[in-house]
Scaffold this motif. Structure first.
Motif, mmCIF file in Angstrom:
data_model
loop_
_atom_site.group_PDB
_atom_site.id
_atom_site.type_symbol
_atom_site.label_atom_id
_atom_site.label_comp_id
_atom_site.label_asym_id
_atom_site.label_seq_id
_atom_site.Cartn_x
_atom_site.Cartn_y
_atom_site.Cartn_z
ATOM 1 N N CYS A 1 0.885 -1.100 -0.013
ATOM 2 C CA CYS A 1 0.096 -0.181 0.162
ATOM 3 C C CYS A 1 0.899 1.302 0.124
ATOM 4 O O CYS A 1 1.948 1.321 0.559
ATOM 5 N N ILE A 2 0.369 2.153 -0.768
ATOM 6 C CA ILE A 2 1.078 3.468 -0.650
ATOM 7 C C ILE A 2 -0.061 4.652 -0.317
ATOM 8 O O ILE A 2 -0.914 4.618 -0.745
ATOM 9 N N GLY A 3 0.755 5.460 0.685
ATOM 10 C CA GLY A 3 -0.149 6.448 1.108
ATOM 11 C C GLY A 3 0.551 7.955 1.167
ATOM 12 O O GLY A 3 1.609 7.852 0.780
ATOM 13 N N LYS A 4 -0.234 8.673 1.901
ATOM 14 C CA LYS A 4 0.554 10.173 1.946
ATOM 15 C C LYS A 4 1.515 10.381 3.223
ATOM 16 O O LYS A 4 1.977 11.474 3.256
ATOM 17 N N ASP A 5 1.083 9.698 4.343
ATOM 18 C CA ASP A 5 1.817 9.816 5.354
ATOM 19 C C ASP A 5 2.955 8.958 5.764
ATOM 20 O O ASP A 5 2.612 7.680 5.554
ATOM 21 N N ILE A 6 3.812 9.193 6.212
ATOM 22 C CA ILE A 6 4.984 8.379 6.683
ATOM 23 C C ILE A 6 4.435 7.594 7.842
ATOM 24 O O ILE A 6 4.171 8.242 8.667
ATOM 25 N N PRO A 7 4.509 6.254 7.565
ATOM 26 C CA PRO A 7 3.940 5.358 8.580
ATOM 27 C C PRO A 7 5.051 5.108 9.782
ATOM 28 O O PRO A 7 6.441 5.255 9.440
ATOM 29 N N GLU A 8 4.600 4.790 11.028
ATOM 30 C CA GLU A 8 5.655 4.425 11.994
ATOM 31 C C GLU A 8 6.101 3.105 11.649
ATOM 32 O O GLU A 8 5.159 2.217 11.394
ATOM 33 N N THR A 9 7.480 2.776 12.002
ATOM 34 C CA THR A 9 7.869 1.455 11.691
ATOM 35 C C THR A 9 8.665 1.056 13.019
ATOM 36 O O THR A 9 9.157 2.018 13.611
#
Ligand code: URA
Ligand code: CA
Length: 433
Positions: free
Chosen positions: A416-424
């Motif tokens: 999935c590609i989104g607009k916000d940087i996810p936490e990892t």
């Protein structure tokens, strides 16, 4: 003793004695206790749980049901590492030579992959001629001389677990903490190590989907280990996305070599250093995790870990020159890139479905009887948190077939590609007794 009384006692939530648990495990293994009583008993455990004592007694009874590997002729503290199933998990291939390079015996019994998870032996067989069918004496000699060897699973290790696992599978009693913990620990204990580092995965690709569940399983296993006299600790690590970049046997071997050369993916390198330093501490080489980590880094930098890997491949029938020339390992005929449809950040790479896609491509087996294609698999070009531009490659598919439309569709759906940087996060916590 009668099985019906033992079932009733557990149904009422009372604690079973060691003798009662042994009576069940022995009777079920030798066929005097039928499936219907064992099924009812497993369901009673599922709902009523077991105390730590009961769990340890169940584990030991399963250990005693079959062969126990005797590592007493191997010098030094034998530390085993166990990861609870993962996708693209190359840690054993990297850890084995690293630990051995520090003069700590790495005497491992390993298995093959099934379903969406890979197996260490399959990966090593990317070296044509490599074999794990060793006599106990050959295994012991290799570990004493070079500190490293991997042997195939003995046919008669924990037969009680094999039979119970098959029954659990069809009675909806697999996902029970006392049953999973005793199942895994029985195999580790029968394999003979003095101390055990557990890498319990959490996330989509793992058995335990949430951190809390993983921690509960991990502490159950750590307490069993301690109760039966094996120093045990656990790390909870992420398996929401595949580990490292390579998924597939030959590709993962190449990734392991790169990691041993100091050029591996960041997450794989970090997990290896984390687990490895715990192993060095349990082997009583130092009591400082920082110092253990420095020593591990040093054997990567000076090339001695890579040298150990070559020795290991040679000892077990592979050609060590392939380590320097990984292009000689099985290679796929075709490569296809899966491209991003939009700009943004990668927010998700669903580990289990990507593992299933690799299996469908031929990298893994759906049933135990399936054969696998060592050359095929994926290289992830992006990981969760990376920024991506439309048209950039997300994954390269390495295939021996021209049509990979269904595999590509599966990958697209699960990246999935989104607009916000996810936490990892890679390492969630450590669990000690
Ligand atoms: N793996 C095992 O070996 N046993 C279980 O019960 C679950 C996963
Ligand atoms: Ca990998």
């Amino acid at each position: 003793m009668r099985m019906v009384d033992i079932i009733e006692k557990k149904r009422e939530g009372r604690e079973l004695s060691k003798e009662e648990i042994q009576f069940f495990v022995n009777g079920y293994t030798n066929g005097t206790i039928p499936d219907y009583q064992a099924s009812a008993f497993l369901m009673a455990i599922y709902f009523q749980d077991m105390t730590d004592e009961e769990r340890a007694n169940l584990t030991l009874a399963m250990v005693d049901s079959g062969d126990v590997i005797d590592l007493s002729n191997i010098e030094g503290t034998k530390v085993d590492k166990h990861s609870t199933g993962g996708v693209g998990d190359t840690t054993t291939l990297v850890l084995a030579p690293l630990i051995a390079a520090l003069d700590i015996p790495f005497a491992k019994m390993s298995g093959r992959g099934l379903g969406h998870t890979g197996g260490t032996i399959d990966k090593l067989e990317a070296f044509t001629g490599f074999h794990v069918e060793l006599t106990d004496q050959e295994f012991t000699e290799m570990v004493n001389r070079d500190k490293i060897s991997v042997i195939g699973q003995s046919g008669n290790l924990t037969p009680a677990d094999k039979k119970l696992y098959a029954l659990r599978d069809v009675t909806a009693t697999v996902s029970s903490i006392p049953l999973i913990a005793s199942s895994i620990m029985s195999k580790k204990i029968a394999a003979g190590a003095d101390a055990i580092v557990l890498d319990v995965k959490t996330g989509a690709g793992a058995f335990m989907k949430t951190e809390e569940e993983a921690a509960e399983l991990a502490s159950a296993m750590v307490r069993i280990g301690q109760l039966v006299g094996r120093n045990t600790m656990a790390i909870i690590s992420d398996m929401s996305q595949p580990l490292g970049n390579a998924i597939g046997n030959s590709l993962e071997v190449q990734e392991a070599i790169e990691t041993l050369q100091g050029n591996g993916p960041e997450d794989l390198t970090e997990l290896v250093l984390t687990l490895g330093s715990q192993m060095v501490v349990l082997a009583e080489k130092t009591d400082s995790l920082e110092e253990a980590r420095e020593r591990l880094k040093a054997v990567i930098e000076d090339g001695s870990a890579l040298g150990k890997f070559k020795q290991f491949i040679q000892n077990q029938g592979g050609n060590p020159e392939w380590v320097e020339k990984p292009e000689l390992l099985p290679q796929a005929k075709y490569k296809f890139d899966v491209l991003a449809d939009e700009d943004g950040f990668v927010t998700e790479m669903v580990a289990d479905t990507i593992g299933v896609a690799a299996m469908k491509l031929g990298a893994g087996r759906e049933t135990k009887e399936d054969s696998i294609d060592l050359a095929v698999g994926f290289i992830l070009r992006k990981k969760v948190g990376d920024s991506v531009k439309k048209g950039e490659s997300l994954v390269t598919i390495f295939a021996n077939q021209e049509d990979v439309a269904d595999i590509e569709a599966m990958l697209k759906e699960n990246i999935c590609i989104g607009k916000d940087i996810p936490e990892t996060k890679l390492i969630y916590r450590e669990i000690h007794s």
